[in-house]
Design a protein around this motif. Structure first.
Motif, PDB file in Angstrom:
ATOM      1  N   GLU A 152      40.510  36.804  12.871  1.00 56.80           N
ATOM      2  CA  GLU A 152      40.273  36.902  14.313  1.00 56.80           C
ATOM      3  C   GLU A 152      40.294  35.506  14.952  1.00 56.80           C
ATOM      4  O   GLU A 152      40.866  35.320  16.027  1.00 56.80           O
ATOM      5  CB  GLU A 152      38.942  37.596  14.584  1.00 56.80           C
ATOM      6  N   ASP A 153      39.660  34.530  14.292  1.00 57.06           N
ATOM      7  CA  ASP A 153      39.642  33.154  14.802  1.00 57.06           C
ATOM      8  C   ASP A 153      41.052  32.578  14.857  1.00 57.06           C
ATOM      9  O   ASP A 153      41.421  31.896  15.819  1.00 57.06           O
ATOM     10  CB  ASP A 153      38.746  32.260  13.936  1.00 57.06           C
ATOM     11  N   LEU A 154      41.842  32.857  13.838  1.00 56.89           N
ATOM     12  CA  LEU A 154      43.215  32.366  13.790  1.00 56.89           C
ATOM     13  C   LEU A 154      44.046  32.990  14.919  1.00 56.89           C
ATOM     14  O   LEU A 154      44.782  32.297  15.605  1.00 56.89           O
ATOM     15  CB  LEU A 154      43.853  32.673  12.429  1.00 56.89           C
ATOM     16  N   ALA A 159      42.949  34.124  17.758  1.00 60.41           N
ATOM     17  CA  ALA A 159      42.483  33.557  19.027  1.00 60.41           C
ATOM     18  C   ALA A 159      43.051  32.149  19.228  1.00 60.41           C
ATOM     19  O   ALA A 159      43.497  31.802  20.327  1.00 60.41           O
ATOM     20  CB  ALA A 159      40.953  33.533  19.064  1.00 60.41           C
ATOM     21  N   ALA A 160      43.063  31.347  18.176  1.00 62.11           N
ATOM     22  CA  ALA A 160      43.605  29.989  18.274  1.00 62.11           C
ATOM     23  C   ALA A 160      45.100  30.022  18.569  1.00 62.11           C
ATOM     24  O   ALA A 160      45.599  29.237  19.382  1.00 62.11           O
ATOM     25  CB  ALA A 160      43.318  29.218  16.980  1.00 62.11           C
ATOM     26  N   GLN A 161      45.829  30.927  17.933  1.00 63.06           N
ATOM     27  CA  GLN A 161      47.259  31.041  18.182  1.00 63.06           C
ATOM     28  C   GLN A 161      47.531  31.480  19.625  1.00 63.06           C
ATOM     29  O   GLN A 161      48.474  31.003  20.254  1.00 63.06           O
ATOM     30  CB  GLN A 161      47.903  32.011  17.183  1.00 63.06           C
ATOM     31  N   GLN A 162      46.699  32.354  20.164  1.00 62.57           N
ATOM     32  CA  GLN A 162      46.845  32.791  21.543  1.00 62.57           C
ATOM     33  C   GLN A 162      46.590  31.621  22.492  1.00 62.57           C
ATOM     34  O   GLN A 162      47.320  31.439  23.466  1.00 62.57           O
ATOM     35  CB  GLN A 162      45.887  33.950  21.855  1.00 62.57           C
ATOM     36  N   GLN A 163      45.568  30.819  22.196  1.00 70.89           N
ATOM     37  CA  GLN A 163      45.279  29.645  23.024  1.00 70.89           C
ATOM     38  C   GLN A 163      46.455  28.678  23.003  1.00 70.89           C
ATOM     39  O   GLN A 163      46.813  28.101  24.035  1.00 70.89           O
ATOM     40  CB  GLN A 163      44.016  28.939  22.538  1.00 70.89           C
ATOM     41  N   LEU A 164      47.061  28.489  21.830  1.00 71.63           N
ATOM     42  CA  LEU A 164      48.218  27.598  21.728  1.00 71.63           C
ATOM     43  C   LEU A 164      49.397  28.122  22.545  1.00 71.63           C
ATOM     44  O   LEU A 164      50.092  27.358  23.205  1.00 71.63           O
ATOM     45  CB  LEU A 164      48.635  27.413  20.272  1.00 71.63           C
ATOM     46  N   ALA A 165      49.623  29.420  22.488  1.00 70.01           N
ATOM     47  CA  ALA A 165      50.744  30.007  23.222  1.00 70.01           C
ATOM     48  C   ALA A 165      50.563  29.842  24.732  1.00 70.01           C
ATOM     49  O   ALA A 165      51.540  29.695  25.465  1.00 70.01           O
ATOM     50  CB  ALA A 165      50.899  31.482  22.864  1.00 70.01           C
ATOM     51  N   GLU A 166      49.313  29.846  25.192  1.00 73.24           N
ATOM     52  CA  GLU A 166      49.036  29.743  26.620  1.00 73.24           C
ATOM     53  C   GLU A 166      48.943  28.296  27.100  1.00 73.24           C
ATOM     54  O   GLU A 166      49.082  28.033  28.294  1.00 73.24           O
ATOM     55  CB  GLU A 166      47.743  30.487  26.946  1.00 73.24           C
ATOM     56  N   GLU A 210      44.380  20.301  16.145  1.00 75.40           N
ATOM     57  CA  GLU A 210      43.036  20.407  16.724  1.00 75.40           C
ATOM     58  C   GLU A 210      42.528  21.849  16.681  1.00 75.40           C
ATOM     59  O   GLU A 210      41.383  22.106  16.349  1.00 75.40           O
ATOM     60  CB  GLU A 210      43.089  19.900  18.160  1.00 75.40           C
ATOM     61  N   LYS A 211      43.412  22.788  17.031  1.00 70.64           N
ATOM     62  CA  LYS A 211      43.009  24.193  17.109  1.00 70.64           C
ATOM     63  C   LYS A 211      42.994  24.892  15.746  1.00 70.64           C
ATOM     64  O   LYS A 211      42.122  25.712  15.480  1.00 70.64           O
ATOM     65  CB  LYS A 211      43.941  24.970  18.047  1.00 70.64           C
ATOM     66  N   LEU A 212      43.995  24.592  14.920  1.00 71.95           N
ATOM     67  CA  LEU A 212      44.146  25.325  13.661  1.00 71.95           C
ATOM     68  C   LEU A 212      43.606  24.574  12.450  1.00 71.95           C
ATOM     69  O   LEU A 212      43.334  25.184  11.425  1.00 71.95           O
ATOM     70  CB  LEU A 212      45.616  25.672  13.427  1.00 71.95           C
ATOM     71  N   GLY A 213      43.460  23.258  12.556  1.00 66.27           N
ATOM     72  CA  GLY A 213      42.989  22.455  11.426  1.00 66.27           C
ATOM     73  C   GLY A 213      41.670  22.933  10.845  1.00 66.27           C
ATOM     74  O   GLY A 213      41.550  23.138   9.641  1.00 66.27           O
ATOM     75  N   PRO A 214      40.646  23.144  11.694  1.00 68.12           N
ATOM     76  CA  PRO A 214      39.366  23.619  11.153  1.00 68.12           C
ATOM     77  C   PRO A 214      39.488  24.972  10.455  1.00 68.12           C
ATOM     78  O   PRO A 214      38.807  25.231   9.478  1.00 68.12           O
ATOM     79  CB  PRO A 214      38.477  23.720  12.398  1.00 68.12           C
ATOM     80  N   LEU A 215      40.371  25.830  10.969  1.00 67.67           N
ATOM     81  CA  LEU A 215      40.560  27.137  10.328  1.00 67.67           C
ATOM     82  C   LEU A 215      41.206  26.969   8.963  1.00 67.67           C
ATOM     83  O   LEU A 215      40.851  27.652   8.007  1.00 67.67           O
ATOM     84  CB  LEU A 215      41.414  28.048  11.214  1.00 67.67           C
TER      85      LEU A 215
END
Length: 114
Positions: free
Chosen positions: A21-23, A25-32, A93-98
């Motif tokens: 779910e976190d991944l 959400a992060a991918q959606q944020q990147l797309a936007e 930044e968005k996906l590294g922690p995941l």
């Protein structure tokens, strides 16, 4: 863990679902998201999504010389590369922690950019 060293499968499944779910959400944020790159002191500006998709390209009239299209092409390439570098930093930044939560370096998951 339960006695005997066996992992709690229900807990592992919950953790995997949360990470998925976190991944997403992060991918959606990147797309936007939008990031910019520029070249030639701002003569050419490229805008890309956080996922690296080219969205816009602005070329200042001062950058256009019909006798020297090679320089304009170089400026366009440089601006797009600069924007993509910004997108990659945003992805880290968005996906590294995941990825670290999955065992680091993408955790062997296809599609992660690192």
């Amino acid at each position: 863990m339960i006695p005997g060293g066996q992992p709690n499968m229900q807990q592992l499944l919950k953790q995997a679902q949360k990470m998925q779910e976190d991944l997403a959400a992060a991918q959606q944020q990147l797309a936007e998201a939008s990031v910019e790159g520029s070249a030639g002191g701002g003569l050419v500006t490229a805008t890309v999504s956080g996922a690296g998709e080219l969205r816009a390209l602005k070329i200042s009239p001062e950058a256009v010389d019909p006798e020297d299209t090679e320089t304009l092409a170089d400026l366009v390439l440089a601006a797009v590369r600069d924007a993509n570098a910004s997108a990659q930093r945003l992805q880290q930044e968005k996906l590294g922690p995941l990825a670290q939560g999955l065992g680091g370096a993408g955790g062997g998951i296809p599609g992660l950019p690192f």
